[in-house]
Design an enzyme around this catalytic site. Structure first.
Site, PDB file in Angstrom:
ATOM      1  CG  HIS A  23     -28.945  35.931  23.764  1.00  0.00           C
ATOM      2  ND1 HIS A  23     -29.013  35.834  22.517  1.00  0.00           N
ATOM      3  CD2 HIS A  23     -27.705  36.661  24.145  1.00  0.00           C
ATOM      4  CE1 HIS A  23     -28.031  36.593  21.982  1.00  0.00           C
ATOM      5  NE2 HIS A  23     -27.133  37.037  22.950  1.00  0.00           N
TER       6      HIS A  23
ATOM      7  CG  HIS B  32     -26.464  39.740  25.644  1.00  0.00           C
ATOM      8  ND1 HIS B  32     -25.451  38.645  25.322  1.00  0.00           N
ATOM      9  CD2 HIS B  32     -26.012  39.817  27.067  1.00  0.00           C
ATOM     10  CE1 HIS B  32     -24.800  38.415  26.569  1.00  0.00           C
ATOM     11  NE2 HIS B  32     -25.178  39.096  27.574  1.00  0.00           N
TER      12      HIS B  32
ATOM     13  CG  ASP C 174     -26.804  42.445  20.610  1.00  0.00           C
ATOM     14  OD1 ASP C 174     -27.158  42.051  21.801  1.00  0.00           O
ATOM     15  OD2 ASP C 174     -26.221  41.991  19.789  1.00  0.00           O
ATOM     16  CG  HIS C 175     -29.654  38.944  20.288  1.00  0.00           C
ATOM     17  ND1 HIS C 175     -29.331  38.065  19.047  1.00  0.00           N
ATOM     18  CD2 HIS C 175     -28.453  39.521  20.552  1.00  0.00           C
ATOM     19  CE1 HIS C 175     -28.110  38.024  18.602  1.00  0.00           C
ATOM     20  NE2 HIS C 175     -27.436  38.896  19.434  1.00  0.00           N
TER      21      HIS C 175
ATOM     22  CG  HIS D 186     -23.930  34.083  24.094  1.00  0.00           C
ATOM     23  ND1 HIS D 186     -22.795  34.655  23.596  1.00  0.00           N
ATOM     24  CD2 HIS D 186     -24.606  35.310  24.403  1.00  0.00           C
ATOM     25  CE1 HIS D 186     -22.654  35.974  23.446  1.00  0.00           C
ATOM     26  NE2 HIS D 186     -23.922  36.249  23.816  1.00  0.00           N
TER      27      HIS D 186
ATOM     28  CG  ASP E 293     -25.015  36.465  19.854  1.00  0.00           C
ATOM     29  OD1 ASP E 293     -25.549  36.164  18.883  1.00  0.00           O
ATOM     30  OD2 ASP E 293     -24.782  37.335  20.422  1.00  0.00           O
TER      31      ASP E 293
ATOM     32  CG  HIS F 185     -23.912  38.722  15.970  1.00  0.00           C
ATOM     33  ND1 HIS F 185     -22.888  38.655  17.084  1.00  0.00           N
ATOM     34  CD2 HIS F 185     -25.041  39.070  17.145  1.00  0.00           C
ATOM     35  CE1 HIS F 185     -23.210  39.206  18.563  1.00  0.00           C
ATOM     36  NE2 HIS F 185     -24.471  39.566  18.205  1.00  0.00           N
TER      37      HIS F 185
END
Lengths: 305, 305
Positions: free
Chosen positions: B62, B64, B66-67, B142, B212, B270
């Site tokens: 996805h 976001h 941090d990914h 998510h 997530d 995570h």
């Protein structure tokens, strides 16, 4: 008060095990200014115990990834850790679109104001000023719009000589003296002569950040006499043709520019990953300008008051 | 041949000194597949001596940061180091726009084909297949479109029992035997009975990456019986309300899902930066499902043939 430059990264585009992408923190009188923000900069800040929330102003030179890919994560972390204070961001036009496109797709919204100013990378002009310093853009010659930044402390006030001051002066009179004025009586006669009770102000210190750029002689005029000059030195001079093609400079050229500009100290960085050993780059620059240092990770360069 | 998962990052959004953002490499029969690509992933690959040029396929869950914030730099490095081989990229719609906006402003052009496939994050369907495995999307719940990925080795062929094989068989006959066929003579009579000269194939191994997501019971049906299940465990269960609000899961919920899905092994990761010590997360998940491990930086989890 300090005027101090901390180097977070010395690598050019291709990363290298122990070198990081360009990022520097200039701290002036307690205020930190971030210059460029390569990937991983937020982690370098953590390593150096510099809290991202203390940053109020960020300057980005250009939109090549090794100079700004760390900005996405840094802004995200500022947001997640509760920032509400505005953040000023300076950089070439387009940076805002890159950021907003990413935020739109992540359904993100910053909880603080990101005050972006698009810098005209072709002009040498005042772009920012606060209580500590002025910042002027420095046109670089690179493959994409790119500018350096010239940081100058504000002119300082004259210093009061405590043992020479007459008693009974009020604060307004002391301020007038630090501004170089004589104190006059009501008839306009000199009561206290400024030169007798004050000394020359401490000098205003300066730092010029010049990356990435072709060697450009006229740049010397713009950075004349600065205390600290950072100039990229991606290659050794035997690769000056490659430097020209890629719009970069050599260590020799960085040294030449420092000599022409009569700076106090030269820092070189943005080293190609082809150089495992950096000593030849230092030696080459020092042959032109002896007061050269390698601007490598973790080093701090201070300018005395 | 190996079926092996290497963990490059265990942190959730806020970074932490010794934890990195999500990235994993699944290696199957010598082919590495990158799953998520948090900031700094290219450096983690270097640390682990995994050359980026060996990657042919990347899966992003996805958008976001941090990914996927490490993707910009990783693609740039692939380009700078001379990649010409195509790269397959799977992820939610919009990832291509984020990438092309950035490349447009940096005047960059990749010298290799980036073959982007927008994954329908609401569907469980086959999205990719090569000689080693099939990959199905796994709908996550998510705050933004998000999908997990289910990697399954292709069904394997029956194994030839060398000491039972008659002499003189030609390659086509050997292939037929590994495919479970009997060998017939010209009259259609059984010449060599498959069951007599072959053994059951080695089983096809599987890995499900789930991050997530909110805890979602129905996910258990989709990952039933996998060898390795990675499930996010951002919080401890005393924060399950916070988990629900932010669309994340707790360690207890990860354990519950592993138990329901009857997997062989659960990996949790995570982790919120609020947990300096990860042991309570592990203990909580193990109370539901004993075969749980912390998926932390540098660890490798192998599934035997």
């Amino acid at each position: 008060m300090e005027f101090e430059l901390k180097i977070l990264g010395s690598a050019s585009a291709t990363p290298f095990l122990d070198r990081h992408h360009t990022a520097q923190v200039l701290t002036v009188n307690g205020t930190p200014y971030l210059i460029d923000c390569g990937e991983g900069t937020q982690r370098r800040l953590l390593d150096q115990k510099l809290r991202p929330q203390r940053l109020q102003t960020i300057f980005i030179s250009h939109l090549h990834g090794d100079h700004f890919f760390g900005l996405f994560g840094l802004l995200g972390t500022m947001n997640l850790t509760g920032r509400t204070e505005p953040l000023r961001l300076f950089g070439p036009a387009g940076l805002d679109e890159v950021l907003t496109t990413q935020m739109r797709h992540s359904h993100s919204q910053l909880n603080f104001a990101l005050e972006f100013t698009a810098v005209d990378t072709t002009a040498h002009q005042l772009i920012f000023e606060d209580k500590n310093l002025t910042v002027h853009s420095l046109p670089m010659r690179h493959r994409v719009p790119c500018c350096g930044y010239l940081f100058r402390e504000k002119p300082k006030r004259r210093r009061l000589l405590a043992d020479q001051l007459p008693d009974g002066l009020v604060p307004a009179q002391l301020t007038a003296l630090t501004q170089g004025e004589d104190l006059l009586d009501e008839a306009g006669q000199v009561l206290v002569r400024n030169a007798a009770v004050t000394a020359e102000p401490k000098r205003a210190r300066s730092y010029a950040f010049c990356s990435d750029t072709l060697y450009t002689e006229t740049l010397a005029n713009l950075v004349q006499g600065v205390d600290l000059l950072y100039h990229e030195a991606t290659f050794l001079d035997d690769m000056r043709e490659r430097a020209a093609v890629t719009h970069h400079s050599t260590a020799r050229q960085a040294g030449l520019l420092a000599r022409r500009a009569e700076v106090q100290q030269l820092l070189i960085g943005h080293f190609s990953s082809r150089y495992r050993d950096l000593q030849p780059l230092l030696t080459e620059a020092q042959a032109q300008f002896p007061w050269t240092s390698l601007a490598v990770e973790g080093l701090t360069f201070s300018v005395a008051e």
